[in-house]
Design an enzyme around this catalytic site. Sequence first.
Site, PDB file in Angstrom:
ATOM      1  N   PHE A   1      -1.172  58.810 -28.228  1.00 54.49           N
ATOM      2  CA  PHE A   1      -0.964  59.914 -29.280  1.00 54.49           C
ATOM      3  C   PHE A   1      -0.230  59.302 -30.469  1.00 54.49           C
ATOM      4  O   PHE A   1       0.759  58.688 -30.211  1.00 54.49           O
ATOM      5  CB  PHE A   1      -0.324  61.038 -28.358  1.00 54.49           C
ATOM      6  CG  PHE A   1       0.152  62.276 -29.087  1.00 54.49           C
ATOM      7  CD1 PHE A   1      -1.147  63.331 -29.024  1.00 54.49           C
ATOM      8  CD2 PHE A   1       1.166  62.313 -29.974  1.00 54.49           C
ATOM      9  CE1 PHE A   1      -0.863  64.392 -29.564  1.00 54.49           C
ATOM     10  CE2 PHE A   1       0.982  63.779 -30.545  1.00 54.49           C
ATOM     11  CZ  PHE A   1       0.085  64.724 -30.498  1.00 54.49           C
TER      12      PHE A   1
ATOM     13  N   ASP B   1       5.660  57.214 -21.708  1.00 49.41           N
ATOM     14  CA  ASP B   1       5.360  58.595 -22.110  1.00 49.41           C
ATOM     15  C   ASP B   1       4.679  59.576 -20.941  1.00 49.41           C
ATOM     16  O   ASP B   1       3.603  59.270 -20.626  1.00 49.41           O
ATOM     17  CB  ASP B   1       4.572  58.565 -23.328  1.00 49.41           C
ATOM     18  CG  ASP B   1       4.358  60.063 -23.911  1.00 49.41           C
ATOM     19  OD1 ASP B   1       4.346  61.095 -23.210  1.00 49.41           O
ATOM     20  OD2 ASP B   1       4.265  60.128 -25.200  1.00 49.41           O
TER      21      ASP B   1
ATOM     22  N   TYR C   1       6.251  71.348 -22.414  1.00 48.31           N
ATOM     23  CA  TYR C   1       5.433  72.551 -22.926  1.00 48.31           C
ATOM     24  C   TYR C   1       3.884  72.490 -22.204  1.00 48.31           C
ATOM     25  O   TYR C   1       3.103  73.435 -22.569  1.00 48.31           O
ATOM     26  CB  TYR C   1       5.440  73.038 -24.185  1.00 48.31           C
ATOM     27  CG  TYR C   1       5.308  71.663 -25.219  1.00 48.31           C
ATOM     28  CD1 TYR C   1       3.893  71.143 -25.314  1.00 48.31           C
ATOM     29  CD2 TYR C   1       6.270  71.235 -25.948  1.00 48.31           C
ATOM     30  CE1 TYR C   1       3.657  69.993 -26.152  1.00 48.31           C
ATOM     31  CE2 TYR C   1       6.101  70.119 -26.612  1.00 48.31           C
ATOM     32  CZ  TYR C   1       4.943  69.437 -26.864  1.00 48.31           C
ATOM     33  OH  TYR C   1       4.834  68.463 -27.526  1.00 48.31           O
ATOM     34  N   LYS C   2       3.819  71.425 -21.670  1.00 43.82           N
ATOM     35  CA  LYS C   2       2.278  71.210 -21.147  1.00 43.82           C
ATOM     36  C   LYS C   2       2.225  71.862 -19.419  1.00 43.82           C
ATOM     37  O   LYS C   2       2.340  72.929 -19.136  1.00 43.82           O
ATOM     38  CB  LYS C   2       1.620  70.113 -21.221  1.00 43.82           C
ATOM     39  CG  LYS C   2       1.662  69.562 -22.640  1.00 43.82           C
ATOM     40  CD  LYS C   2       1.010  68.078 -22.680  1.00 43.82           C
ATOM     41  CE  LYS C   2       1.438  67.464 -23.773  1.00 43.82           C
ATOM     42  NZ  LYS C   2       0.814  67.911 -25.238  1.00 43.82           N
TER      43      LYS C   2
ATOM     44  N   ARG D   1     -11.795  68.582 -24.689  1.00 41.29           N
ATOM     45  CA  ARG D   1     -10.824  68.474 -23.500  1.00 41.29           C
ATOM     46  C   ARG D   1     -10.583  69.661 -22.749  1.00 41.29           C
ATOM     47  O   ARG D   1     -10.478  71.044 -23.479  1.00 41.29           O
ATOM     48  CB  ARG D   1      -9.585  68.197 -24.148  1.00 41.29           C
ATOM     49  CG  ARG D   1      -9.174  66.918 -24.708  1.00 41.29           C
ATOM     50  CD  ARG D   1      -7.723  66.317 -24.925  1.00 41.29           C
ATOM     51  NE  ARG D   1      -6.886  67.357 -25.314  1.00 41.29           N
ATOM     52  CZ  ARG D   1      -5.573  67.448 -25.423  1.00 41.29           C
ATOM     53  NH1 ARG D   1      -5.012  66.312 -25.104  1.00 41.29           N
ATOM     54  NH2 ARG D   1      -4.807  68.429 -25.927  1.00 41.29           N
TER      55      ARG D   1
END
Length: 404
Positions: A134, A203, A228-229, A379
């Site tokens: 990312f 990560d 937050y995922k 996705r």
Amino acid sequence: MSEPRSEAERLDGSDPLAALRDRFVLDDVTYLDGNSLGALPAHVPARVDDVVRRQWGELRIRSWEESGWWTAPERIGDRIAPLVGAATGQIVVGDSTSVNVFKALVAAVRMAQEDAGAGDGAGRDEILVDATTFPTDGYIAESAARMTGCALRPVTPAEVPSALGARTAAVLLNHVDYRTGRLHDLPALTRAVHACGAYAVWDLCHSAGALPVGLDEHGVDLAVGCTYKYLNGGPGSPAYLYVRRDLQPRFDSPLPGWNSHAEPFGMRSAYAPASGAVRGRVGTPDILSLLALDAALDVWDEDGVSVAAVRAKSLALTDFFLRCVGEYVPVGRVESVTPAAHAERGSQVALRCDDAGEVMKRLIEGGVVGDFRAPDVLRFGFTPLYVGFADVERAARVLARTLG
Ligand SMILES: Cc1ncc(COP(=O)(O)O)c(C=O)c1O
């Protein structure tokens, strides 16, 4: 094999996590974007309301002590710990993932350079970074390299073992690739990094809350991740930083703010680091977001949800989605870039097609929310706490219609 719709019904009927769906605010939309922003747990608004109206509105400054605000970063870190296979006292919550990547990576390089100075004198002046990462991790790594006098070398995770050498100081890797959903071999890569005397920074944004991580078991040095995922902490909820217990006394933060001072209210001009996970803090914690996350984590505790059960359902969901796509979508219209092997798959499926941007727009109009990653990836994230097999079947059906 039964046809997908009746199979979905059967799978939902025997799903041990099915009842958890009612703990979330959901509607008719098939929500497959929990790998970007998790859904809202239904009890969170009332908790946030209490934090704002009573803790802030009535208790005001007393809440730093009486409502446990001051120690919330470590307390909530201890709640995340079992979800990533860590004993308590090693995780602190605060700041964004980007900021924590910076702290972890610079601290890792500093430890490697200290080892080199104390040992054979070999210079440790190279950082390896996941070339498929990312973007933020790559940007931060570039700056960390410049700051520490290192060269930055982007390599794919598969290339890491052969790229490691006597110059390697630290390696920054993703547990699950944000674009393809590929799960990397954290135990083997960590072992390889250690064998060459370097430090591994992981990560965990796309794995925490979706699959077992085993930080302590695999001897990971440092790790970061967002909340937050799959942890459903809310938009911009604070990230976390794991520093393995035996490394904490050597963790030399590049952002030594007053919250990480041994005596924060001593107001001393000289910095002296606190011991333990607190050392990873920087400034005043973001209490409203932090306590929304705290509330969101109740779903795991109160319902006794195990990461193993979540992983089993996640694999069943992604298997079923791939099967439905195979049955409904014309051959050759999309190509899965997510590995078929369970050992290499996170909790998302990524499908490649030339017109992915336009397809995702139409899918969302049709009530199926995934996301688009440039240039050509659709996705779909599967959060086992609230996604069911009927959602999966519907998503594949609407996708086939959209693609047609
Ligand atoms: C793998 C990964 N790392 C880092 C980030 C960025 O995190 P933050 O915005 O909290 O800095 C994301 C965001 O989606 C991500 O997927």
